[in-house]
Design an enzyme around this catalytic site. Structure first.
Site, short mmCIF file in Angstrom:
data_model
loop_
_atom_site.label_atom_id
_atom_site.label_comp_id
_atom_site.label_asym_id
_atom_site.label_seq_id
_atom_site.Cartn_x
_atom_site.Cartn_y
_atom_site.Cartn_z
N ASP A 1 14.08 -9.03 -12.05
CA ASP A 1 14.43 -8.51 -10.72
C ASP A 1 14.27 -9.54 -9.62
O ASP A 1 14.87 -9.41 -8.55
CB ASP A 1 13.65 -7.23 -10.38
CG ASP A 1 12.18 -7.37 -10.70
OD1 ASP A 1 11.61 -8.43 -10.41
OD2 ASP A 1 11.61 -6.42 -11.27
N CYS B 1 0.85 -1.17 0.00
CA CYS B 1 0.00 0.00 0.00
C CYS B 1 0.89 1.23 0.00
O CYS B 1 2.09 1.13 0.19
CB CYS B 1 -0.85 0.05 1.27
SG CYS B 1 -2.07 -1.26 1.38
#
Ligand code: SF4
Length: 533
Positions: free
Chosen positions: A388, A8
């Site tokens: 990644d 978030c």
């Protein structure tokens, strides 16, 4: 990497009273500084696309604090492409102080009632508050059980956000208007995990706090009368704050604004830090700087380390291909060091997002829809495919098979700018169980790393595979290892409840009954795994 979903992001803005209008203020004036929140949330949209919302404070309004929130991305929620509707929202919710949030459901259902901020109405102004949260409490289940031990208590939602709301409410019921810093001091003693909080009450007081480990990032800036805070520095930079004004809030510290007076205070000791290394590697906006380390430079250092370790033969057919977008920085740095081109062999469909288009219901179909291999770039090439991280491997499998079949690459060598992920996260990242992870299936004590990587490469359909070492992470992030959380790489958690949950998860994965989490999970995993630990 599209397999890990973000947690978030939070934002806050306050025009301090009794001073001249800030030049960074919207043209409508200090009373509408709340207009800055959608802009800030847009800059940290990378941290959550499920819902967005804000609460504003306006002493001239009947609803002293008022909350607007909806499911969807920031543009959808705030109607950014419809001037009339946007203007009407901004006027209705105008305020000289505001907090905002973008959410991805690491915990709780994907419904509007779970969107943040959470507002709790009360007849007493200091008890009427709204807050938003980034993180996850590892001791959610224990806190929930303690609350429900009183048969008069009832929790309507399965989320740690509601627990935090009740814990704040409990503190507010003690004494006569307890200071916000005292509330934070007390609740933090009961919390185990990651929590960055922004809070606004109906007196117009604000709290912005970061947990004592600093697991999630939180930055702030003050210029003249304008105070702003956000999960990532990019949101403050784009508001117009000078880079030197933007600071990371120290772990265990809080900014409070009470009766218009701003103070920065410590609410808890921070004997050690545990910044989530993944923020630099994947989650954060590449334009952000967190805890004095630029995300861009950290990713560049990871790419240089990949180049240093590279041992495939380099010739004119060799190219580096990033998996867009977060791997691009590491891939470019790797290619530069190797002296080979970094080519866009995979084109990402930027608009697939959270789609429910027919045929995209599985992770495999979603990955296939998201990336298109370019034959013009890949055909006949020895591809160093830079990613990644690999979490569940679904995306990587699809990419390898499409690069080979559609792109007609000659060889595919997977290079991961991260070590293998071997354990779950209980601090706000969507890695719930050990069994869902790719790497632990291959890793056995005493086995040479080369053999493990070779088996992984065969399993994925690649010609070779290499990860970075755990040690390289601290070097790239330029922080001492003991200031980072690397629990999903090492199984060593920075909090007691995190460690305990891991031990349970490990035992469950060994006996095949795994459903590890903090007991509070996104709907997707909740349904898939059923019973709680
Ligand atoms: Fe970040 Fe991994 Fe720690 Fe979770 S466990 S906070 S993803 S480093």
């Amino acid at each position: 990497m599209s397999e890990l979903l973000h947690e978030c992001g939070v934002a806050a803005v306050y025009h301090l009273p009794g001073r001249a209008k800030s030049p960074l203020c919207p043209e409508q004036g200090p009373g509408e500084v709340s207009r800055l929140i959608p802009r800030m949330l847009l800059d940290i949209q990378n941290r959550g696309q499920l819902s967005a919302g804000m609460t504003t404070y306006n002493p001239d309004r009947n609803q002293l604090i008022d909350t607007y929130k909806e499911l969807g991305g920031v543009s959808e929620v705030f109607r950014l492409s419809h001037r009339g509707k946007y203007e009407s929202l901004m006027r209705k919710y105008a305020g000289r102080a505001a907090i905002g949030q973008v959410r991805y459901a690491t915990c709780g259902a994907e419904e509007r009632s779970y969107a943040q901020p959470f507002e709790r109405h009360h007849v007493q102004k200091h008890k009427w508050f709204s807050f938003a949260f980034n993180g996850q409490l590892a001791n959610y289940q224990a806190l929930r059980e303690r609350l429900l031990a009183d048969s008069d208590n009832y929790l309507a939602r399965d989320t740690d956000t509601e627990i935090i709301m009740h814990e704040i409410g409990r503190e507010l019921s003690q004494g006569d208007r307890p200071p916000l810093i005292e509330i934070m001091r007390n609740i933090s003693q009961r919390f185990d995990g990651a929590y960055c909080l922004v809070l606004l009450n109906a007196l117009g007081d604000m709290l912005v706090a970061r947990d004592p480990l600093g697991l999630r990032p939180l930055c702030y800036a003050i210029e003249g009368p304008l105070f702003a805070a956000a999960s990532e520095s990019v949101a403050l930079l784009n508001l117009g704050f000078a880079p030197e004004s933007i600071k990371s809030l120290l772990p265990g510290q809080a900014v409070t604004i009470t009766d218009g007076q701003l103070e920065i205070q410590r609410f808890a000791p921070s004997p050690r830090r545990a910044h989530c290394f993944f923020e630099w590697i994947y989650f954060a906006n590449v334009a952000s700087t967190m805890d004095e380390r630029s995300v861009y430079l950290a990713r560049q250092a990871l790419g240089e380390e990949l180049a240093r370790l590279e041992d495939v033969s380099i010739d004119e057919s060799t190219i580096v291909v990033p998996v867009p977008d977060t791997s691009k920085c590491a891939a470019d740095a790797m290619a530069y060091r190797l002296g080979v081109p970094s080519a866009e062999g995979l084109i990402r469909n930027r608009y697939s997002g959270r789609t429910f288009i027919e045929g995209t219901d599985s992770r495999v179909n979603k990955a296939a829809m998201k990336y298109t291999p370019l034959r013009e770039v890949l055909e006949g090439k020895r591809v160093l495919l830079v990613e990644d991280s690999i979490v569940r491997s679904t995306t990587m499998r699809v990419l390898i098979s499409r690069i080979r079949e559609v792109g007609r690459a000659k060889e595919i060598h997977v290079r991961v700018a991260c070590p293998p992920i071997v354990s779950p996260c209980f601090y706000g990242i969507d890695i719930s169980t050990i069994s869902e992870l790719f790497a632990p299936r291959f890793m056995r004590a005493g086995r040479p790393l080369e053999d493990t990587y070779a088996e992984m490469a065969r399993d994925l359909g690649a010609d070779s595979l290499r990860y970075l070492s755990v040690e390289s992470i601290a070097k790239a992030v330029d922080r001492p290892p003991n200031e980072l959380c690397r629990a999903c790489l090492t199984g060593e958690y920075p909090t007691p409840h995190g460690q305990r949950l891991y031990e349970i998860a490990l035992a469950n994965s060994q006996n095949g009954s795994e459903s590890a989490s903090n007991g509070c999970r996104p709907l997707r995993t909740y349904e898939a795994h059923g019973a709680q630990i």
